[in-house]
Design a protein around this motif. Structure first.
Motif, short mmCIF file in Angstrom:
data_model
loop_
_atom_site.label_atom_id
_atom_site.label_comp_id
_atom_site.label_asym_id
_atom_site.label_seq_id
_atom_site.Cartn_x
_atom_site.Cartn_y
_atom_site.Cartn_z
N VAL A 21 -5.62 39.27 -0.77
CA VAL A 21 -6.83 38.41 0.53
C VAL A 21 -7.85 38.92 0.34
N ALA A 22 -8.04 40.35 0.10
CA ALA A 22 -9.50 40.80 0.04
C ALA A 22 -10.22 40.42 -0.94
N ARG A 23 -9.71 40.11 -1.91
CA ARG A 23 -10.17 39.45 -3.35
C ARG A 23 -10.70 38.05 -3.16
N LEU A 24 -9.85 37.27 -2.50
CA LEU A 24 -10.14 35.98 -2.07
C LEU A 24 -11.12 35.75 -0.76
N TYR A 25 -11.21 36.89 -0.06
CA TYR A 25 -12.39 36.68 0.79
C TYR A 25 -13.68 36.97 0.31
N HIS A 26 -13.47 37.98 -0.51
CA HIS A 26 -14.94 38.31 -1.17
C HIS A 26 -15.31 37.32 -2.25
N ARG A 27 -14.38 36.63 -2.85
CA ARG A 27 -14.72 35.38 -3.80
C ARG A 27 -15.39 34.31 -2.87
N ALA A 28 -14.91 33.97 -1.85
CA ALA A 28 -15.29 33.07 -0.96
C ALA A 28 -16.52 33.46 -0.24
N GLY A 29 -16.78 34.61 0.16
CA GLY A 29 -17.88 34.84 0.44
C GLY A 29 -19.13 34.85 -0.38
N ALA A 30 -19.21 35.45 -1.82
CA ALA A 30 -19.93 35.13 -2.54
C ALA A 30 -20.13 33.74 -3.14
N LEU A 396 -24.86 14.10 -1.14
CA LEU A 396 -25.52 15.18 -1.80
C LEU A 396 -24.61 16.25 -2.12
N SER A 397 -23.48 16.30 -1.42
CA SER A 397 -22.39 17.51 -1.66
C SER A 397 -21.75 17.05 -3.13
N PHE A 398 -21.36 15.69 -3.17
CA PHE A 398 -20.84 14.96 -4.28
C PHE A 398 -21.69 15.49 -5.47
N PHE A 399 -22.93 15.12 -5.45
CA PHE A 399 -23.87 15.35 -6.71
C PHE A 399 -23.91 16.84 -7.03
N GLU A 400 -24.07 17.52 -6.03
CA GLU A 400 -24.15 18.97 -6.28
C GLU A 400 -22.90 19.55 -6.94
N ALA A 401 -21.69 19.16 -6.57
CA ALA A 401 -20.38 19.50 -7.24
C ALA A 401 -20.31 19.04 -8.54
N ARG A 402 -20.91 17.90 -8.88
CA ARG A 402 -21.06 17.16 -10.05
C ARG A 402 -21.99 18.11 -10.89
N SER A 531 -14.62 14.46 11.75
CA SER A 531 -15.95 14.95 11.08
C SER A 531 -16.06 16.50 10.76
N ALA A 532 -15.33 17.13 11.47
CA ALA A 532 -15.54 18.63 11.25
C ALA A 532 -14.59 18.83 9.79
N GLY A 533 -13.79 17.97 9.71
CA GLY A 533 -13.00 18.17 8.28
C GLY A 533 -13.95 17.80 6.98
N ILE A 534 -14.49 16.55 7.28
CA ILE A 534 -15.68 16.08 6.23
C ILE A 534 -16.59 17.01 6.27
N LEU A 535 -17.15 17.76 7.18
CA LEU A 535 -18.19 18.74 6.99
C LEU A 535 -17.95 19.97 6.05
N HIS A 536 -16.53 20.34 6.41
CA HIS A 536 -15.81 21.45 5.72
C HIS A 536 -15.84 21.32 4.34
N ILE A 537 -15.37 19.93 4.02
CA ILE A 537 -15.25 19.49 2.54
C ILE A 537 -16.74 19.67 1.69
N CYS A 538 -17.51 19.02 2.62
CA CYS A 538 -18.89 18.97 2.10
C CYS A 538 -19.68 20.29 1.96
N LEU A 539 -19.53 21.32 2.78
CA LEU A 539 -20.58 22.32 3.04
C LEU A 539 -19.72 23.67 2.52
N VAL A 540 -18.51 23.74 2.56
CA VAL A 540 -17.84 24.98 1.97
C VAL A 540 -17.40 24.92 0.54
N ARG A 541 -17.71 26.01 -0.04
CA ARG A 541 -17.50 25.98 -1.52
C ARG A 541 -16.27 26.95 -1.83
N GLY A 542 -15.31 26.51 -2.66
CA GLY A 542 -14.14 27.26 -3.21
C GLY A 542 -12.94 26.62 -2.42
#
Length: 542
Positions: A21-30, A396-402, A531-542
């Motif tokens: 869990v700590a590794r996942l937390y650290h990886r998501a934070g990075a 923009l999140s789509f093209f950023e991921a691309r 809308s919050a779910g869409i923003l989570h998908i677009c703005l959160v990496r990992g």
């Protein structure tokens, strides 16, 4: 014994589970480091929405003290999730305070009951010409006989007949019976009264008697400027109608000057059912086509000179020219709220070009959203701001991921024909992907505000947007530029062909079974969660 062994294994693996869990937390934070700024406009919007949803009026002092407390708590933590939570909470409280200040500054008195016929006078701020001989006038009240000053609205909305000699900035007088603002027609329906009240409109009236114009009273300077812009829009609309006298001329007027009130109901219904209603609302598509096209044209022309291309910042020169062109288009379009937001986003992106920063980034979208909400916090409740920024964020999140996905194979040169075919296929797939993404992101607000969705919007947009981008908007720009020379007929004739093709596509798409798909009334909570779910998908990496 089996249960005891399972507990022993769980105890032995507890440290391993904690490490994972700590590794996942650290990886998501990075992965999400430095992306807190993307959530600041979300927190501000949440605070503004919470303010308008509160059953009681919050006090300024408690909210201010809460903001200061959150800021100090965030500084004490310096980093980590506590500091981020304090920052977002302070931003939400700031949004609440901003909405309260906006209501205090821009709202005005509103009458509660129908008045007797009274004498009113003031300056015309806006004229909207509708179908036939009808028009809507927004009047800034200067005097209203029989109404005390503390009960006199700042503005009133008058439905009247079209007067050819009436212009923005005219001082008029009339005897009117003032009516209260219209309340929602159904529970959770759109509240026109609140929107108008936040614009200082406190009453409505209707008359068929011509409004008396007093030419001896001059308007203030800011209203005289708006009069000049409105006169230019009126002239351009007339020249377009002369070049295209049929119904498509009304559609062309809507694209160039933003006057959509004259569109026939049949045309509006067809565009809504086909998912092409955004074409007639001057927004990011039109602003980017006008300013963006001019940016690339000027940059390409300057690049013909080797001296300029190698020694001068021609990219910045083109960005500055595009900013000016966008401002002129904003003025000619009537400075409506969607156009203002689109130009604001475009201005921030071109400003990034001027200072040597990336133009297309989620940070610029976040900055544009915060500036838009500072200028008009109540716009958070409107479908325009919600749909436009959700759509841009998703794209923009789509093209950023691309860009981050390096597994995508590059287009290799395998002959001119194959290379051109692959480029064309990629452009088609990109257009399809952007249409799907924009449709998904704008779906929850559209279902909540309008109670309908467009199942065939992908088909309509895939067929119509290439015509809009390559024929209609370039010819609209060329025709408007050539008007002083009297050479607008040829560009507008080509534009007429493009508009006829778009309406044929719209009518065909709207005729498909199930094109007019209505959904049950959505609650505000469901729209916020989607809308919050869409923003989570677009703005959160990992």
């Amino acid at each position: 014994m089996t249960i005891i062994a399972a507990f022993l294994r769980l105890g032995a693996n507890r440290d391993t589970l904690r490490q994972q869990v700590a590794r996942l937390y650290h990886r998501a934070g990075a992965a999400n480091e430095g992306r807190l700024i993307l959530w600041l406009p979300v927190a501000m919007a949440a605070g503004i929405g919470a303010y308008f949803a509160l059953p009681v009026e919050p006090g300024v002092i408690p909210v201010g003290f809460a903001i200061v407390g959150m800021v100090f708590w965030g500084w004490s933590q310096l980093s980590g999730w506590r500091s981020a939570a304090a920052t977002l909470a302070a931003m939400a409280l700031f949004g609440m305070l901003l909405a309260k200040a906006h209501v205090w500054a821009f709202s005005g008195p509103a009458i509660a009951a129908v008045t007797e016929e009274i004498h009113v006078e003031g300056f015309v701020e806006q004229i909207t010409r509708g179908l036939g001989r009808s028009a809507t006038v927004i009047l800034r009240l200067g005097a209203a006989t029989g109404l005390p000053d503390d009960q006199r609205p700042k503005r009133i909305r008058i439905s009247t007949a079209v007067q050819k000699n009436l212009r923005v900035g005219d001082h008029i007088e009339a005897e009117l019976r003032l009516n209260p603002l219209l309340t929602p027609v159904a529970p959770r329906a759109f509240d026109f009264a609140r929107t108008q009240w936040l614009q200082g409109i406190g009453a409505s009236a209707s008359t068929r008697t011509p409004l008396r114009i007093n030419r001896n009273i001059s308007p203030p300077n800011w209203l005289a400027f708006r009069r000049a812009i409105d006169a230019a829009r009126f002239t351009i609309s007339g020249r377009i109608r002369n070049a295209m006298p049929d119904e498509l001329g009304l559609l062309a007027v809507a694209l160039v000057t933003g006057e959509r009130a004259g569109l026939p109901p049949r045309m509006k219904d067809s565009l809504q059912a086909s998912g092409l209603a955004h074409v007639v609302s001057i927004s990011g598509l039109h602003m980017s086509l006008v300013a963006g096209s001019l940016f690339w044209i000027i940059r390409g022309l300057l690049a013909f000179s080797m001296h300029l291309a190698l020694r001068k910042p021609i990219k910045k020169w083109a960005a500055a020219a595009a900013l000016i062109a966008g401002a002129l288009y904003l003025a000619l379009s009537g400075c409506e709220v969607p156009a203002q937001r689109s130009y604001l986003m475009l201005a921030i992106m071109f400003a990034a070009v001027l200072v040597g920063r990336p133009a297309l980034s989620l940070r610029n979208v976040a900055l544009a959203a915060m500036v838009a909400m500072i200028l008009d916090p109540a716009a958070v409740l409107q479908p325009g701001l919600q749909m436009s920024f959700l759509a841009v964020t998703g794209l923009l999140s789509f093209f950023e991921a691309r860009r981050m996905d390096r597994s995508l194979p590059p287009i290799m040169r395998r002959g001119r024909v194959v290379h051109a075919a692959m480029r064309l296929a990629l452009a088609f797939l990109t257009l399809a992907a952007t249409t799907v993404i924009a449709g998904i992101c704008t779906g929850p607000p559209a279902a909540y505000h309008f109670g309908r969705v467009s199942p065939y919007s992908l088909v309509g947009n895939l067929l119509a947007l290439p015509i809009v981008s390559s024929i209609i908007m370039p010819m609209a720009l060329a025709g408007t530029v050539m008007m002083p020379l009297g050479l607008e007929h040829l560009p507008f004739a080509i534009m007429h062909i493009g508009l006829k093709s778009v309406m044929a596509i719209s009518d065909w798409t709207a005729s498909l079974p199930g094109a007019r798909y209505f959904v049950p009334g959505q609650t505000a909570i469901s729209a916020v969660v989607f809308s919050a779910g869409i923003l989570h998908i677009c703005l959160v990496r990992g």
